[in-house]
Motif scaffolding. Structure first.
Motif, short mmCIF file in Angstrom:
data_model
loop_
_atom_site.label_atom_id
_atom_site.label_comp_id
_atom_site.label_asym_id
_atom_site.label_seq_id
_atom_site.Cartn_x
_atom_site.Cartn_y
_atom_site.Cartn_z
N ASN A 136 0.76 0.73 -12.87
CA ASN A 136 1.16 -0.19 -11.79
C ASN A 136 2.55 0.17 -11.27
N HIS A 137 2.81 1.50 -11.21
CA HIS A 137 4.13 1.96 -10.81
C HIS A 137 4.11 2.69 -9.48
N TRP A 138 3.15 2.38 -8.60
CA TRP A 138 3.02 3.09 -7.33
C TRP A 138 3.68 2.29 -6.20
N ILE A 139 4.33 3.02 -5.24
CA ILE A 139 5.07 2.33 -4.18
C ILE A 139 4.61 2.71 -2.78
N ASP A 140 3.84 3.80 -2.62
CA ASP A 140 3.32 4.17 -1.30
C ASP A 140 2.11 5.07 -1.48
N ILE A 141 1.30 5.17 -0.41
CA ILE A 141 0.09 5.98 -0.45
C ILE A 141 -0.08 6.73 0.88
#
Length: 468
Positions: free
Chosen positions: A171-176
Protein backbone atom coordinates in the motif's frame (compact mmCIF):
# COMPACT_ATOMS: atom_id res chain seq x y z
CA UNK A 1 -27.01 -2.14 -6.34
CA UNK A 2 -29.00 -1.69 -9.53
CA UNK A 3 -27.94 -0.22 -12.83
CA UNK A 4 -28.94 3.39 -13.48
CA UNK A 5 -30.46 4.24 -16.86
CA UNK A 6 -28.76 7.32 -18.26
CA UNK A 7 -30.79 10.31 -19.38
CA UNK A 8 -30.07 10.66 -23.10
CA UNK A 9 -30.79 14.37 -23.43
CA UNK A 10 -29.47 15.68 -26.71
CA UNK A 11 -30.41 19.33 -26.37
CA UNK A 12 -27.57 21.75 -25.77
CA UNK A 13 -27.14 23.05 -22.26
CA UNK A 14 -28.81 26.43 -22.37
CA UNK A 15 -26.07 28.54 -20.79
CA UNK A 16 -22.34 28.37 -20.19
CA UNK A 17 -21.55 25.76 -17.58
CA UNK A 18 -18.76 25.91 -15.02
CA UNK A 19 -17.74 22.43 -13.95
CA UNK A 20 -16.10 21.18 -10.77
CA UNK A 21 -14.01 18.57 -12.57
CA UNK A 22 -13.17 17.79 -16.20
CA UNK A 23 -11.67 14.62 -17.63
CA UNK A 24 -10.52 14.23 -21.23
CA UNK A 25 -10.32 10.62 -22.40
CA UNK A 26 -10.11 8.89 -25.73
CA UNK A 27 -11.96 11.50 -27.82
CA UNK A 28 -14.60 12.17 -25.18
CA UNK A 29 -14.93 14.52 -22.22
CA UNK A 30 -16.99 13.91 -19.08
CA UNK A 31 -17.45 16.50 -16.32
CA UNK A 32 -18.89 16.84 -12.83
CA UNK A 33 -21.18 19.86 -12.78
CA UNK A 34 -21.92 22.52 -10.19
CA UNK A 35 -24.69 20.37 -8.69
CA UNK A 36 -22.61 17.17 -8.87
CA UNK A 37 -24.41 15.98 -12.01
CA UNK A 38 -22.65 14.37 -14.99
CA UNK A 39 -22.37 15.98 -18.43
CA UNK A 40 -20.18 15.30 -21.43
CA UNK A 41 -19.43 15.69 -25.13
CA UNK A 42 -17.33 14.14 -27.89
CA UNK A 43 -17.27 10.58 -29.18
CA UNK A 44 -20.33 8.42 -28.39
CA UNK A 45 -19.38 5.19 -30.17
CA UNK A 46 -18.28 2.55 -27.70
CA UNK A 47 -20.76 3.94 -25.17
CA UNK A 48 -18.00 6.17 -23.79
CA UNK A 49 -20.51 8.98 -23.08
CA UNK A 50 -23.13 6.62 -21.67
CA UNK A 51 -25.30 7.15 -24.74
CA UNK A 52 -26.62 4.30 -26.88
CA UNK A 53 -25.89 6.14 -30.13
CA UNK A 54 -23.78 5.15 -33.12
CA UNK A 55 -25.09 7.50 -35.88
CA UNK A 56 -23.84 10.12 -35.65
CA UNK A 57 -21.08 8.86 -33.39
CA UNK A 58 -20.47 12.11 -31.54
CA UNK A 59 -22.07 15.12 -29.87
CA UNK A 60 -20.20 18.39 -30.31
CA UNK A 61 -21.66 20.36 -27.37
CA UNK A 62 -22.22 19.49 -23.69
CA UNK A 63 -25.22 17.27 -22.92
CA UNK A 64 -26.56 16.07 -19.61
CA UNK A 65 -25.64 12.42 -18.98
CA UNK A 66 -27.08 11.88 -15.50
CA UNK A 67 -28.75 14.39 -13.19
CA UNK A 68 -28.18 12.65 -9.87
CA UNK A 69 -26.37 15.00 -7.48
CA UNK A 70 -24.02 12.45 -5.91
CA UNK A 71 -21.11 12.30 -8.36
CA UNK A 72 -17.76 13.45 -6.96
CA UNK A 73 -15.04 12.26 -9.37
CA UNK A 74 -14.81 11.25 -13.02
CA UNK A 75 -12.15 9.58 -15.16
CA UNK A 76 -12.81 9.59 -18.92
CA UNK A 77 -10.12 7.26 -20.25
CA UNK A 78 -9.72 5.10 -23.33
CA UNK A 79 -13.24 4.21 -24.50
CA UNK A 80 -14.48 3.88 -20.93
CA UNK A 81 -15.69 6.30 -18.27
CA UNK A 82 -15.42 5.71 -14.52
CA UNK A 83 -17.36 7.83 -12.02
CA UNK A 84 -17.31 7.87 -8.23
CA UNK A 85 -20.10 8.91 -5.91
CA UNK A 86 -19.75 10.84 -2.69
CA UNK A 87 -20.20 7.54 -0.80
CA UNK A 88 -17.04 6.29 -2.64
CA UNK A 89 -18.86 3.69 -4.72
CA UNK A 90 -17.34 3.32 -8.18
CA UNK A 91 -19.45 3.07 -11.34
CA UNK A 92 -18.67 2.87 -15.05
CA UNK A 93 -19.89 2.74 -18.62
CA UNK A 94 -18.24 2.31 -22.01
CA UNK A 95 -16.79 -0.19 -24.46
CA UNK A 96 -15.70 -2.67 -21.76
CA UNK A 97 -13.33 -4.24 -24.29
CA UNK A 98 -11.90 -7.47 -22.82
CA UNK A 99 -13.43 -6.61 -19.44
CA UNK A 100 -11.73 -3.23 -19.07
CA UNK A 101 -14.70 -1.76 -17.15
CA UNK A 102 -14.35 -4.29 -14.36
CA UNK A 103 -18.09 -5.03 -14.15
CA UNK A 104 -17.76 -8.82 -14.31
CA UNK A 105 -18.32 -9.34 -18.05
CA UNK A 106 -16.99 -8.26 -21.48
CA UNK A 107 -20.13 -6.61 -22.87
CA UNK A 108 -20.28 -2.87 -23.71
CA UNK A 109 -22.82 -0.84 -21.78
CA UNK A 110 -24.28 2.66 -21.85
CA UNK A 111 -25.75 2.13 -18.38
CA UNK A 112 -23.97 3.45 -15.31
CA UNK A 113 -23.02 0.11 -13.78
CA UNK A 114 -21.62 -0.56 -10.27
CA UNK A 115 -18.00 -1.72 -9.96
CA UNK A 116 -16.82 -1.44 -6.33
CA UNK A 117 -18.13 -0.21 -2.97
CA UNK A 118 -16.68 1.01 0.29
CA UNK A 119 -13.32 2.32 -0.90
CA UNK A 120 -12.21 5.56 -2.54
CA UNK A 121 -10.19 5.81 -5.74
CA UNK A 122 -7.72 8.60 -6.52
CA UNK A 123 -6.90 7.74 -10.15
CA UNK A 124 -8.13 5.33 -12.84
CA UNK A 125 -6.64 4.92 -16.32
CA UNK A 126 -7.59 2.74 -19.30
CA UNK A 127 -6.08 1.68 -22.59
CA UNK A 128 -8.23 0.12 -25.31
CA UNK A 129 -8.18 -3.16 -23.40
CA UNK A 130 -7.06 -2.91 -19.76
CA UNK A 131 -7.40 -0.57 -16.79
CA UNK A 132 -5.30 0.38 -13.78
CA UNK A 133 -6.52 2.07 -10.60
CA UNK A 134 -4.92 3.69 -7.54
CA UNK A 135 -6.96 3.60 -4.35
CA UNK A 136 -6.84 6.17 -1.57
CA UNK A 137 -5.29 3.53 0.70
CA UNK A 138 -2.19 3.36 -1.54
CA UNK A 139 -2.97 0.02 -3.20
CA UNK A 140 -3.07 -0.51 -6.97
CA UNK A 141 -5.53 -2.67 -8.91
CA UNK A 142 -5.79 -3.87 -12.52
CA UNK A 143 -8.46 -5.43 -14.72
CA UNK A 144 -9.18 -6.29 -18.34
CA UNK A 145 -6.69 -7.81 -20.79
CA UNK A 146 -3.78 -9.51 -19.01
CA UNK A 147 -1.84 -10.73 -22.05
CA UNK A 148 1.93 -10.45 -21.56
CA UNK A 149 1.32 -9.87 -17.87
CA UNK A 150 0.24 -6.24 -18.26
CA UNK A 151 -1.98 -6.56 -15.15
CA UNK A 152 1.03 -7.79 -13.12
CA UNK A 153 -0.65 -10.87 -11.65
CA UNK A 154 2.22 -13.31 -12.11
CA UNK A 155 2.67 -16.51 -14.08
CA UNK A 156 -0.48 -18.59 -14.45
CA UNK A 157 -2.90 -15.68 -13.96
CA UNK A 158 -5.98 -15.52 -16.23
CA UNK A 159 -5.58 -13.71 -19.56
CA UNK A 160 -8.62 -11.60 -18.65
CA UNK A 161 -9.55 -10.08 -15.30
CA UNK A 162 -13.23 -9.17 -15.24
CA UNK A 163 -13.18 -7.30 -11.91
CA UNK A 164 -10.57 -5.06 -10.24
CA UNK A 165 -7.81 -7.29 -8.88
CA UNK A 166 -5.11 -6.08 -6.52
CA UNK A 167 -1.50 -6.04 -7.71
CA UNK A 168 0.52 -7.53 -4.87
CA UNK A 169 -0.28 -6.57 -1.29
CA UNK A 170 1.66 -3.33 -0.81
CA UNK A 171 0.00 0.00 0.00
CA UNK A 172 2.94 2.28 -0.76
CA UNK A 173 1.96 3.49 -4.26
CA UNK A 174 1.44 7.21 -5.06
CA UNK A 175 0.85 7.40 -8.84
CA UNK A 176 0.10 5.22 -11.86
CA UNK A 177 0.34 5.27 -15.67
CA UNK A 178 -0.63 2.93 -18.53
CA UNK A 179 0.55 2.27 -22.06
CA UNK A 180 -0.99 0.01 -24.67
CA UNK A 181 0.90 -2.99 -23.34
CA UNK A 182 1.85 -2.19 -19.76
CA UNK A 183 1.05 -0.86 -16.32
CA UNK A 184 3.30 1.41 -14.25
CA UNK A 185 3.33 2.76 -10.71
CA UNK A 186 5.40 5.11 -8.54
CA UNK A 187 6.30 3.91 -5.06
CA UNK A 188 6.48 6.30 -2.12
CA UNK A 189 10.28 6.11 -2.19
CA UNK A 190 10.23 7.74 -5.64
CA UNK A 191 11.02 4.59 -7.64
CA UNK A 192 9.10 3.43 -10.74
CA UNK A 193 7.80 -0.10 -11.27
CA UNK A 194 5.96 -1.74 -14.15
CA UNK A 195 4.78 -4.89 -15.88
CA UNK A 196 3.75 -5.98 -19.36
CA UNK A 197 5.24 -6.74 -22.79
CA UNK A 198 8.09 -5.03 -24.64
CA UNK A 199 8.76 -2.53 -21.85
CA UNK A 200 12.53 -2.16 -22.17
CA UNK A 201 12.08 1.41 -23.43
CA UNK A 202 10.15 2.26 -20.24
CA UNK A 203 11.85 0.18 -17.56
CA UNK A 204 15.28 -0.69 -18.93
CA UNK A 205 16.71 -4.14 -19.66
CA UNK A 206 16.06 -5.75 -16.27
CA UNK A 207 14.71 -9.26 -15.84
CA UNK A 208 10.97 -9.75 -16.42
CA UNK A 209 10.43 -13.49 -15.89
CA UNK A 210 7.26 -13.64 -13.85
CA UNK A 211 4.74 -11.03 -15.09
CA UNK A 212 4.96 -9.10 -11.85
CA UNK A 213 6.05 -5.53 -11.22
CA UNK A 214 9.74 -4.87 -11.82
CA UNK A 215 11.71 -1.75 -11.00
CA UNK A 216 12.79 0.76 -13.64
CA UNK A 217 16.58 0.57 -13.97
CA UNK A 218 17.70 2.45 -17.10
CA UNK A 219 20.63 0.17 -17.92
CA UNK A 220 22.87 -2.49 -16.40
CA UNK A 221 25.37 0.27 -15.61
CA UNK A 222 23.11 2.93 -14.07
CA UNK A 223 21.21 3.12 -10.76
CA UNK A 224 17.41 2.93 -10.51
CA UNK A 225 15.30 5.98 -11.33
CA UNK A 226 14.43 7.72 -8.04
CA UNK A 227 12.87 10.90 -6.62
CA UNK A 228 9.81 10.59 -8.88
CA UNK A 229 6.46 12.04 -7.74
CA UNK A 230 4.28 11.66 -10.85
CA UNK A 231 4.37 9.82 -14.19
CA UNK A 232 2.48 9.78 -17.50
CA UNK A 233 3.00 7.35 -20.37
CA UNK A 234 2.60 8.33 -24.00
CA UNK A 235 3.02 6.22 -27.12
CA UNK A 236 6.44 4.68 -26.60
CA UNK A 237 7.70 7.27 -24.15
CA UNK A 238 7.30 8.35 -20.53
CA UNK A 239 7.29 11.78 -18.90
CA UNK A 240 7.90 11.99 -15.17
CA UNK A 241 8.03 14.77 -12.59
CA UNK A 242 10.57 14.63 -9.80
CA UNK A 243 9.83 15.70 -6.25
CA UNK A 244 11.71 18.96 -6.91
CA UNK A 245 9.25 19.83 -9.70
CA UNK A 246 11.56 19.20 -12.68
CA UNK A 247 10.71 16.86 -15.58
CA UNK A 248 12.40 13.75 -16.96
CA UNK A 249 11.60 11.99 -20.24
CA UNK A 250 12.71 8.74 -21.89
CA UNK A 251 11.66 6.15 -24.48
CA UNK A 252 11.19 6.59 -28.25
CA UNK A 253 12.10 9.82 -30.04
CA UNK A 254 10.73 9.31 -33.56
CA UNK A 255 8.88 12.67 -33.50
CA UNK A 256 11.03 14.59 -31.04
CA UNK A 257 8.86 13.71 -28.03
CA UNK A 258 12.01 13.42 -25.90
CA UNK A 259 12.79 17.08 -26.64
CA UNK A 260 15.88 15.90 -28.52
CA UNK A 261 16.94 16.11 -32.19
CA UNK A 262 15.70 13.23 -34.34
CA UNK A 263 19.28 12.02 -34.64
CA UNK A 264 18.80 10.73 -31.08
CA UNK A 265 16.76 7.54 -31.40
CA UNK A 266 15.85 7.36 -27.72
CA UNK A 267 16.41 4.85 -24.95
CA UNK A 268 15.59 3.95 -21.37
CA UNK A 269 17.95 6.48 -19.75
CA UNK A 270 16.00 9.58 -18.58
CA UNK A 271 16.75 13.01 -20.04
CA UNK A 272 16.19 16.20 -18.05
CA UNK A 273 13.84 18.78 -19.60
CA UNK A 274 15.99 21.68 -18.44
CA UNK A 275 16.03 22.84 -14.82
CA UNK A 276 12.64 24.58 -14.70
CA UNK A 277 9.91 23.50 -12.31
CA UNK A 278 6.51 22.64 -13.74
CA UNK A 279 2.94 23.11 -12.57
CA UNK A 280 1.22 20.46 -14.73
CA UNK A 281 1.96 18.25 -17.74
CA UNK A 282 0.22 15.91 -20.17
CA UNK A 283 1.20 13.41 -22.87
CA UNK A 284 -0.56 12.31 -26.04
CA UNK A 285 0.46 10.11 -28.91
CA UNK A 286 4.13 11.06 -29.33
CA UNK A 287 3.75 14.62 -28.03
CA UNK A 288 3.93 16.45 -24.71
CA UNK A 289 2.44 19.61 -23.19
CA UNK A 290 3.53 21.19 -19.92
CA UNK A 291 2.89 24.30 -17.83
CA UNK A 292 5.84 25.91 -16.10
CA UNK A 293 5.61 27.29 -12.58
CA UNK A 294 5.34 30.79 -14.07
CA UNK A 295 2.09 29.79 -15.83
CA UNK A 296 3.50 29.62 -19.38
CA UNK A 297 2.58 26.70 -21.66
CA UNK A 298 5.17 24.69 -23.62
CA UNK A 299 4.88 21.90 -26.18
CA UNK A 300 7.04 19.48 -28.18
CA UNK A 301 6.86 16.30 -30.29
CA UNK A 302 4.42 15.18 -32.98
CA UNK A 303 2.20 17.91 -34.41
CA UNK A 304 0.45 16.83 -37.62
CA UNK A 305 -3.01 17.90 -36.33
CA UNK A 306 -1.66 21.08 -34.74
CA UNK A 307 -1.96 19.50 -31.29
CA UNK A 308 1.03 21.50 -30.05
CA UNK A 309 -0.94 24.73 -30.50
CA UNK A 310 1.92 26.52 -32.23
CA UNK A 311 0.07 27.71 -35.33
CA UNK A 312 1.55 25.09 -37.68
CA UNK A 313 1.69 21.32 -38.15
CA UNK A 314 5.45 20.73 -38.12
CA UNK A 315 6.94 18.41 -35.51
CA UNK A 316 8.99 20.14 -32.81
CA UNK A 317 12.06 18.65 -31.13
CA UNK A 318 12.49 21.06 -28.22
CA UNK A 319 10.08 22.66 -25.72
CA UNK A 320 8.49 25.63 -27.47
CA UNK A 321 6.25 28.20 -25.80
CA UNK A 322 2.60 28.25 -26.87
CA UNK A 323 1.68 31.91 -27.29
CA UNK A 324 2.75 34.42 -24.64
CA UNK A 325 0.09 33.92 -21.96
CA UNK A 326 1.25 33.10 -18.42
CA UNK A 327 -2.15 32.23 -16.95
CA UNK A 328 -2.31 28.50 -17.72
CA UNK A 329 -3.46 26.33 -14.82
CA UNK A 330 -4.07 22.76 -16.11
CA UNK A 331 -3.31 20.86 -19.30
CA UNK A 332 -4.87 17.71 -20.82
CA UNK A 333 -4.10 15.51 -23.85
CA UNK A 334 -6.78 13.11 -25.05
CA UNK A 335 -7.42 10.51 -27.70
CA UNK A 336 -4.50 10.71 -30.06
CA UNK A 337 -4.13 14.35 -31.04
CA UNK A 338 -6.44 16.60 -28.99
CA UNK A 339 -5.30 19.13 -26.38
CA UNK A 340 -7.28 21.06 -23.79
CA UNK A 341 -6.03 23.69 -21.38
CA UNK A 342 -7.62 25.56 -18.49
CA UNK A 343 -6.47 29.04 -17.49
CA UNK A 344 -6.49 30.44 -13.98
CA UNK A 345 -9.76 32.27 -14.66
CA UNK A 346 -11.44 28.90 -15.39
CA UNK A 347 -11.72 29.46 -19.15
CA UNK A 348 -11.31 26.35 -21.33
CA UNK A 349 -9.13 26.41 -24.46
CA UNK A 350 -8.91 23.65 -27.09
CA UNK A 351 -6.76 22.81 -30.10
CA UNK A 352 -5.63 19.91 -32.30
CA UNK A 353 -7.95 17.22 -33.63
CA UNK A 354 -11.72 17.75 -33.30
CA UNK A 355 -13.18 14.92 -35.40
CA UNK A 356 -15.65 13.93 -32.65
CA UNK A 357 -16.54 17.38 -31.36
CA UNK A 358 -14.06 17.12 -28.49
CA UNK A 359 -13.77 20.91 -28.42
CA UNK A 360 -17.32 21.16 -27.05
CA UNK A 361 -18.02 24.24 -29.16
CA UNK A 362 -20.63 22.71 -31.47
CA UNK A 363 -18.23 22.13 -34.38
CA UNK A 364 -15.88 19.45 -35.71
CA UNK A 365 -13.39 22.00 -37.04
CA UNK A 366 -9.84 21.50 -35.81
CA UNK A 367 -7.40 24.27 -34.84
CA UNK A 368 -3.61 24.52 -34.64
CA UNK A 369 -3.77 27.30 -32.02
CA UNK A 370 -5.66 27.41 -28.70
CA UNK A 371 -9.21 28.71 -29.13
CA UNK A 372 -11.61 29.37 -26.28
CA UNK A 373 -14.62 27.08 -25.88
CA UNK A 374 -16.88 29.87 -24.68
CA UNK A 375 -19.75 27.75 -23.35
CA UNK A 376 -17.53 25.90 -20.90
CA UNK A 377 -15.55 26.83 -17.80
CA UNK A 378 -13.85 24.89 -15.02
CA UNK A 379 -13.35 25.71 -11.37
CA UNK A 380 -9.62 26.24 -10.72
CA UNK A 381 -7.31 26.55 -7.76
CA UNK A 382 -7.23 30.33 -8.19
CA UNK A 383 -4.86 32.90 -9.61
CA UNK A 384 -1.33 32.30 -10.81
CA UNK A 385 1.50 32.37 -8.32
CA UNK A 386 5.10 33.40 -7.91
CA UNK A 387 7.57 31.46 -5.83
CA UNK A 388 8.72 33.24 -2.70
CA UNK A 389 12.49 33.85 -2.65
CA UNK A 390 14.62 31.31 -0.82
CA UNK A 391 11.69 29.19 0.27
CA UNK A 392 12.37 25.58 1.28
CA UNK A 393 9.92 22.69 1.82
CA UNK A 394 11.14 19.65 3.76
CA UNK A 395 11.06 16.70 4.28
CA UNK A 396 9.64 15.61 0.92
CA UNK A 397 8.52 12.82 0.63
CA UNK A 398 7.17 12.88 4.18
CA UNK A 399 5.26 10.65 6.58
CA UNK A 400 3.28 13.07 8.76
CA UNK A 401 4.28 16.71 8.28
CA UNK A 402 6.15 19.21 6.12
CA UNK A 403 8.03 22.40 6.99
CA UNK A 404 7.87 25.56 4.87
CA UNK A 405 10.88 27.77 5.61
CA UNK A 406 11.21 31.38 4.37
CA UNK A 407 14.00 33.91 4.64
CA UNK A 408 11.83 36.41 6.52
CA UNK A 409 8.50 36.50 8.39
CA UNK A 410 5.26 37.96 7.10
CA UNK A 411 5.24 36.24 3.70
CA UNK A 412 2.27 33.93 4.40
CA UNK A 413 -0.96 34.10 6.38
CA UNK A 414 -2.61 30.81 5.32
CA UNK A 415 -1.84 27.31 4.08
CA UNK A 416 -4.14 25.22 1.86
CA UNK A 417 -3.64 21.61 0.81
CA UNK A 418 -5.20 20.22 -2.38
CA UNK A 419 -5.33 16.68 -3.71
CA UNK A 420 -4.40 16.00 -7.34
CA UNK A 421 -8.04 16.30 -8.41
CA UNK A 422 -7.89 19.96 -7.34
CA UNK A 423 -10.09 19.52 -4.24
CA UNK A 424 -9.26 21.45 -1.05
CA UNK A 425 -8.63 18.84 1.67
CA UNK A 426 -7.02 20.93 4.44
CA UNK A 427 -6.44 24.56 5.40
CA UNK A 428 -5.03 26.50 8.33
CA UNK A 429 -4.36 30.10 9.31
CA UNK A 430 -0.76 31.09 10.09
CA UNK A 431 1.01 33.42 12.49
CA UNK A 432 2.39 36.11 10.18
CA UNK A 433 5.23 36.85 12.59
CA UNK A 434 6.78 33.46 11.82
CA UNK A 435 9.05 32.39 8.93
CA UNK A 436 8.91 28.61 9.60
CA UNK A 437 5.57 26.85 9.29
CA UNK A 438 4.83 23.21 10.07
CA UNK A 439 1.91 21.63 8.23
CA UNK A 440 0.52 18.36 9.57
CA UNK A 441 -0.53 15.80 6.94
CA UNK A 442 -1.45 13.05 9.41
CA UNK A 443 -5.16 13.14 8.50
CA UNK A 444 -4.45 12.57 4.80
CA UNK A 445 -4.04 9.27 3.00
CA UNK A 446 -0.88 8.39 1.11
CA UNK A 447 -0.47 10.16 -2.20
CA UNK A 448 0.57 13.36 -3.97
CA UNK A 449 -0.69 16.74 -2.71
CA UNK A 450 -0.29 20.41 -3.56
CA UNK A 451 0.60 22.59 -0.55
CA UNK A 452 -0.28 26.23 -1.32
CA UNK A 453 0.94 29.16 0.76
CA UNK A 454 -1.15 32.34 0.55
CA UNK A 455 -0.95 35.97 1.60
CA UNK A 456 -4.20 37.99 1.59
CA UNK A 457 -5.85 35.40 -0.62
CA UNK A 458 -3.09 35.36 -3.27
CA UNK A 459 -0.79 32.41 -3.88
CA UNK A 460 2.79 33.11 -2.88
CA UNK A 461 4.25 29.62 -3.15
CA UNK A 462 3.15 26.10 -3.93
CA UNK A 463 4.90 22.78 -3.50
CA UNK A 464 4.02 19.24 -4.60
CA UNK A 465 4.37 16.97 -1.58
CA UNK A 466 4.45 13.18 -1.43
CA UNK A 467 2.68 11.77 1.65
CA UNK A 468 4.16 8.30 2.36
Amino acid sequence: MRNILLLSIFSLLATAQCFKQLSLGGDHIVVVGANNELSGWGRTSGNSLGINQSIPNFVASPILINNQSEWSKVWATGLNTFVQKSDETLWGFGSNNLGSLGIGNIFPTHLITPITTGVGWTKILSTQSHSLGLRADGTIWAWGDNNNGRCAQGIGAPTQLLVPTQIGTANHWIDIAVSCCGSFAVRNDGTIWGAGGALTQFLGPGNDPSNVLRQAIPSFFTPPITDIAKIKAGTGFMLAQKTDGTLLVWGQNDYGQLAMPLSYFGGSIPIEIGTDTWKDFAVGQSFALAIKSDGTLWAWGRNHFGQLGLGHTDNVTSPTQVGIDNQWDRIYAGGQYTALGVKTDGSVWVWGRNEYGQFGNGTTTQSNVPIQSTGICVQTLGTSFTVAPKSVAYPNPTHDWINLQFESPGLLDAIEVYNMQGHLVQQQALDTSQSLFTVSLQSLSQGLYLVVGKKQGQRVVQQRVVRK
